[in-house]
Enzyme design. Sequence first.
Site, PDB file in Angstrom:
ATOM      1  N   TYR A 155       0.838  -1.201   0.000  1.00 33.42           N
ATOM      2  CA  TYR A 155       0.000   0.000   0.000  1.00 33.42           C
ATOM      3  C   TYR A 155       0.871   1.250   0.000  1.00 33.42           C
ATOM      4  CZ  TYR A 155      -3.910   3.053   1.308  1.00 33.42           C
ATOM      5  OH  TYR A 155      -4.860   4.042   1.332  1.00 33.42           O
ATOM      6  N   LYS A 159       1.247   4.287  -2.757  1.00 38.66           N
ATOM      7  CA  LYS A 159       0.886   5.645  -2.366  1.00 38.66           C
ATOM      8  C   LYS A 159       2.084   6.601  -2.392  1.00 38.66           C
ATOM      9  CE  LYS A 159      -3.563   5.234  -1.705  1.00 38.66           C
ATOM     10  NZ  LYS A 159      -4.535   6.027  -2.499  1.00 38.66           N
TER      11      LYS A 159
END
Length: 239
Positions: A155, A159
């Site tokens: 993740y 990001k």
Amino acid sequence: MIDFGQLRGRTIAITGASKGIGKATAVFLDQLGANLVLGARNENGLKSVASQMHSNPLVMSLDVTDESSVRRFAGQAISTYGKVDVLINCAGIGVFQPTLTMDTDDFDRMVSVNLRGTFLCCKHFGQHMVQNHGGRIINLVSIAGTTALSGCGGYSASKFGVLGLTRVLQMELRGKGVQVTAVLPGAVHTPLWDLVEPKPDTSQMIPVESLAKHIVYLLCQPEGAVIDEITIMPPLGIL
């Protein structure tokens, strides 16, 4: 004093609009009289969102990882309303596992949806905005895009990439009339947490409606300055 009236009649495209931050932002913008173009993979979810609105939003199936799908989404928005003033990239997924035991397919999916999807939407809507000499792009990043958090390897990788992409776009498009803003929230109470074990304490997270209002506030800032990046945190921190 914030003038929400300036949003009436403006065309705003939102990805990931069937739930979470995208849905809450769409509902708030509908109340303010914006022309909405809503995209997500969950067509039934989109129809449910549209049924709650006062207006008649343009609703389209959208897979942000598929360039042809993104091209159709942007093209239909432009042909329907003539131009798109704002793009809000909310589509995203998260799988939280230790990095060394994470399924490689999960890693690839997060990079594909979160990073590639944001790139494709910025590309096709951004080209249109440059041609019109004006527009706004808001990319939902995450505090995980600047902070190392255990269990967030894939993740965070995606990001961090979105934040880097956003900063490059700011440099490339600033002189062409297109403003690009990165929004970095801490934990937000969205369906993203439904599959996370053990269950986190969502009561201390940012209410999704609150974050949606912060996003809309960004669209109503006075002229003469721009907001490149904003971090929005729960009262007690990241969580």
